[in-house]
Design an enzyme around this catalytic site. Sequence first.
Site, mmCIF file in Angstrom:
data_model
loop_
_atom_site.group_PDB
_atom_site.id
_atom_site.type_symbol
_atom_site.label_atom_id
_atom_site.label_comp_id
_atom_site.label_asym_id
_atom_site.label_seq_id
_atom_site.Cartn_x
_atom_site.Cartn_y
_atom_site.Cartn_z
ATOM 1 N N ILE A 112 43.349 14.004 11.141
ATOM 2 C CA ILE A 112 43.143 15.222 11.932
ATOM 3 C C ILE A 112 41.831 15.860 11.495
ATOM 4 C CG2 ILE A 112 44.055 17.524 12.406
ATOM 5 C CD1 ILE A 112 46.851 16.176 12.029
ATOM 6 N N VAL A 149 46.469 14.239 7.094
ATOM 7 C CA VAL A 149 45.332 14.992 6.540
ATOM 8 C C VAL A 149 44.025 14.310 6.938
ATOM 9 C CG1 VAL A 149 44.230 15.773 4.425
ATOM 10 C CG2 VAL A 149 46.708 15.836 4.633
ATOM 11 N N ASP A 173 6.300 36.342 30.495
ATOM 12 C CA ASP A 173 5.269 37.360 30.683
ATOM 13 C C ASP A 173 3.918 36.733 30.459
ATOM 14 O OD1 ASP A 173 6.770 39.530 31.106
ATOM 15 O OD2 ASP A 173 6.829 40.206 29.030
HETATM 16 P P1 ATP Z 1 2.828 41.259 31.417
HETATM 17 O O1 ATP Z 1 2.036 40.084 31.819
HETATM 18 O O2 ATP Z 1 3.272 41.181 30.000
HETATM 19 O O3 ATP Z 1 3.876 41.659 32.386
HETATM 20 P P2 ATP Z 1 0.668 42.822 32.215
HETATM 21 O O4 ATP Z 1 -0.289 43.426 31.278
HETATM 22 O O5 ATP Z 1 0.186 41.700 33.009
HETATM 23 O O6 ATP Z 1 1.891 42.499 31.359
HETATM 24 P P3 ATP Z 1 1.329 45.421 32.958
HETATM 25 O O7 ATP Z 1 1.264 45.764 31.532
HETATM 26 O O8 ATP Z 1 2.485 45.862 33.781
HETATM 27 O O9 ATP Z 1 1.228 43.895 33.185
HETATM 28 O O10 ATP Z 1 -0.018 45.928 33.617
HETATM 29 C C1 ATP Z 1 -0.208 45.925 35.005
HETATM 30 C C2 ATP Z 1 -1.480 46.663 35.364
HETATM 31 O O11 ATP Z 1 -1.378 48.000 34.910
HETATM 32 C C3 ATP Z 1 -2.704 46.094 34.702
HETATM 33 O O12 ATP Z 1 -3.334 45.180 35.546
HETATM 34 C C4 ATP Z 1 -3.583 47.307 34.519
HETATM 35 O O13 ATP Z 1 -4.366 47.546 35.645
HETATM 36 C C5 ATP Z 1 -2.600 48.453 34.377
HETATM 37 N N1 ATP Z 1 -2.409 48.838 32.980
HETATM 38 C C6 ATP Z 1 -2.042 48.061 31.959
HETATM 39 N N2 ATP Z 1 -1.954 48.762 30.811
HETATM 40 C C7 ATP Z 1 -2.273 50.040 31.125
HETATM 41 C C8 ATP Z 1 -2.371 51.269 30.391
HETATM 42 N N3 ATP Z 1 -2.101 51.328 29.108
HETATM 43 N N4 ATP Z 1 -2.733 52.376 31.060
HETATM 44 C C9 ATP Z 1 -2.976 52.336 32.367
HETATM 45 N N5 ATP Z 1 -2.906 51.232 33.114
HETATM 46 C C10 ATP Z 1 -2.574 50.092 32.523
#
Ligand code: ATP
Length: 870
Positions: free
Chosen positions: A303, A300, A347
């Site tokens: 183990i 006992v 991100d």
């Molecule tokens: P992450 O870093 O979290 O990937 P991010 O914001 O850097 O996110 P995205 O959200 O993919 O990347 O945005 C990429 C591009 O898309 C931005 O640089 C912007 O020009 C455009 N964008 C972002 N949000 C919008 C929106 N709501 N409507 C239109 N264009 C957008």
Amino acid sequence: MRSEFDYPCIFLWKLMYRLKSEEASVIPYEEVAARLSTDIKTGLSWKEAEIRQKLYDFNEFIVRKQQSLWSKYFEQFKNPLILLLLASAVVSISVQQFDDAFSITAAIFIVVTVAFIQEYKSEKSLEELNKLVPPKCTCLREGNSETFLARNLVVGDIVLLSIGDRVPADIRLIEAVDLAIDESSFTGETEPCLKTTAPIVIKGNGVSHMKNLAFMGTLVRCGYGRGIVINTGISSEFGEVFKMMQEEDSPKTPLQRSMDSLGKQLSFYSFGIIGFIMFLGWIQGKPILKMFNIGVSLAVAAIPEGLPIVVTVTLALGVIRMAKKKVIVKKLPTVETLGCVNIICSDKTGTLTKNEMTVTTIITSELYHAELTGVGYNSKGQCNYIGQLDSNDEPMINNQLHDTTVQINAVKRVLEVGCICNNADVIGGHLRGQPTEGSLIVAAQKLDMYGVREKYHRVQEVAFNSDQKMMIVKCIAKFCTTGDEKFFVKGAIERVLNSCTRYSLNDNLVPMTADKKARFLREAQVMGHKGLRVLATAYGNKMEDLVFVGMVGILDPPRPGAAEVIRTLYGSGVQIKMLTGDSEETACAIASRLGLYAFGNTALSGEEIDRMNEETLQVKIPASTVFYRVSPSHKLKIVKALQKNGNIVGMTGDGVNDGVALKKADIGIAMGKNGTDVCKEAADMILVEDDFSTIMAAIEEGKGLYHNIQNFVRFQLSTSIAALTLIALSTLMRIPNPLNAMQILWINIIMDGPPAQSLGVEPVDNDVLKQPPRNVKHPMITKDLILNVLLSAGIIITGTLFIFMKEMSDNHVTPRDTTMTFTCFVFFDMFNALSCRSQIKSVFTIGLFSNKPFLFAVGGSIIGQIFRYQ
Ligand code: ATP
């Protein structure tokens, strides 16, 4: 007129009425609404919902029927070792050794109780884990859309579904716009199922033919919709799957499995040695009964059957501690992997930056430049018109060029498109919707532009996604008699410019030239170099023939403390790579501020990754710390390349399409605030506040837990080996046994009980955190650990034997002698436990009082020792 409420029976019957999925799918949704007494426009009232909630169960799955505590307690007696102990008590009674029988029985109860408490604690903590991520839903109540816990949904509620959501109950759809739902958890079909609202005419088998129903637990991959809740919780179709899942036991973690096999191996050797000891004792003519009792007690004690359970409790407690630090670990094995992660792909927006967006710069298509003051989601701040940017290629028009009114109009045009192509609202300083979109609304408010969106009927919307990097809306002006449809577009500048054939020059439209495009892109780069996120706007009658109106620069400052966290992680051997959808300039500017992008580092774009083959990417990836203009498919390629290079990768994600990369990563990390349900479902870990620094807390906790587990394994092994060797040696040396059966059992309680467990909650030592990530392939039982175990066991054996030999020098073994020896063993073992608190530091350096549970456990054991009579 009397209402239904005045006829309780009818009312109750209506409420308790259940509609089967098959039936709901063949009748029109209006009839479903009528049968379930709900209004599809306003949903239920709060009062009605409350009554329904009392009649139906909560929309959740009842955890397996609880076994009574007593039956769980008695289950412990099924352990073969305990049965052996019971047998030894019975044998003692049969030969009228009541003393021994009493002691063994008492010991059995103590051993069983300790094991029971451990197991109970482990089950409770595992149950807690399941409650950590309660799903939420959006639902219409009294005409308003409300977000609340999905467990409070009732039959008849009207649920709104949007991209990335997890369907919260079984729903008969009343609206489905491009609605595609991933039903792979039911059907195994990986292609999402396109949904409709019309009744099903031809009946089929299974759930896949019911295209007008959305089933609980499935995931919205595309589009949006709404529907009536027809079944909840265990009555839903998923309830059936859940019942089946209940039958299955959840798989053990690799560490638990290796502990199980270690336990088995130890049992095998221990039984061998015990058998040998008993055989030797029998040959030497020692009383057979005594040898049997000692053999059983030794089995006992030696183990470490409690090892796997102590591991589970330690892991589960660690996970609960992490939840307090706002990191939710969904599965126990994740904790083990955390300490091995050597690369984190993060991100940018919201994780490394604050995701508090403010438009600070506007550049119009006429190259007028304006700066906005003020931060946050309120209209405090103003627009300063700087004038026109140096532009030699620009024709002068009417000498009006520098007229402020013209500039104001141009700036307003940019923001107007930005507000129409927008789903956010900013009311009283509160943002509803995406921060990027909110910042445009706020910028417009600073120029006294209110209610711009309300001037248009929206006919169609193509939502923003990180592959397309644009948002498009098709609208008709409310006060326009011709009813012409117009497109309004905002998004990444290259994408928007690709669709622009003209640009706005004051009130004129001028054809777009290659030079002009290059000029606009240059201006965007200048903004990007300042760390601003650039968003371009355009409008037009056709998507292929848009008019460019300008761009805004949005400030999203790095999270305070993120740079320090990155530095600390680098110091402990964890590299960070930043992945973003933003442009190269913005990405590199932010990365430099965070200390991620310095001399020798490179930046790779999504396009470049597309052009590379796997091998080239593997070669390029170690030096690249910034990945810009990437979409979810690139994330997957990045994870694969890093893993092929032998790294253990943590990957963050928030979008619907990030699921695959999160699953592929060794640790998928979802964002709690901005992440979709799809991505939370795929992840192993959720950052409640989307805060990067909490990843570090989780890694630290993971490293600390592994270190602690190693410590109590070391403690248990050394105690086990010491007890076994002591008895084996004394038998070999033909001297009386230094410990009796009861004493051996007491050692077992110390070894498997509170002192061992308290080593698992040792506060994490700073130096352990600085150690580089552990190699996953390395076993837990290392050479160093074995040496340590042997050394500790050697000290305990030598000390105990020394006292025993000294005490029995008169050749007569009295109870005093065994008590002295036993106490000596226990104290040696307590010191052993003390030294097991850290592998690298002395107890004085880590602080004698820094682990309170340990002090209580050891203090309790010593007090228990004092009160033992022999
Ligand atoms: P992450 O870093 O979290 O990937 P991010 O914001 O850097 O996110 P995205 O959200 O993919 O990347 O945005 C990429 C591009 O898309 C931005 O640089 C912007 O020009 C455009 N964008 C972002 N949000 C919008 C929106 N709501 N409507 C239109 N264009 C957008």
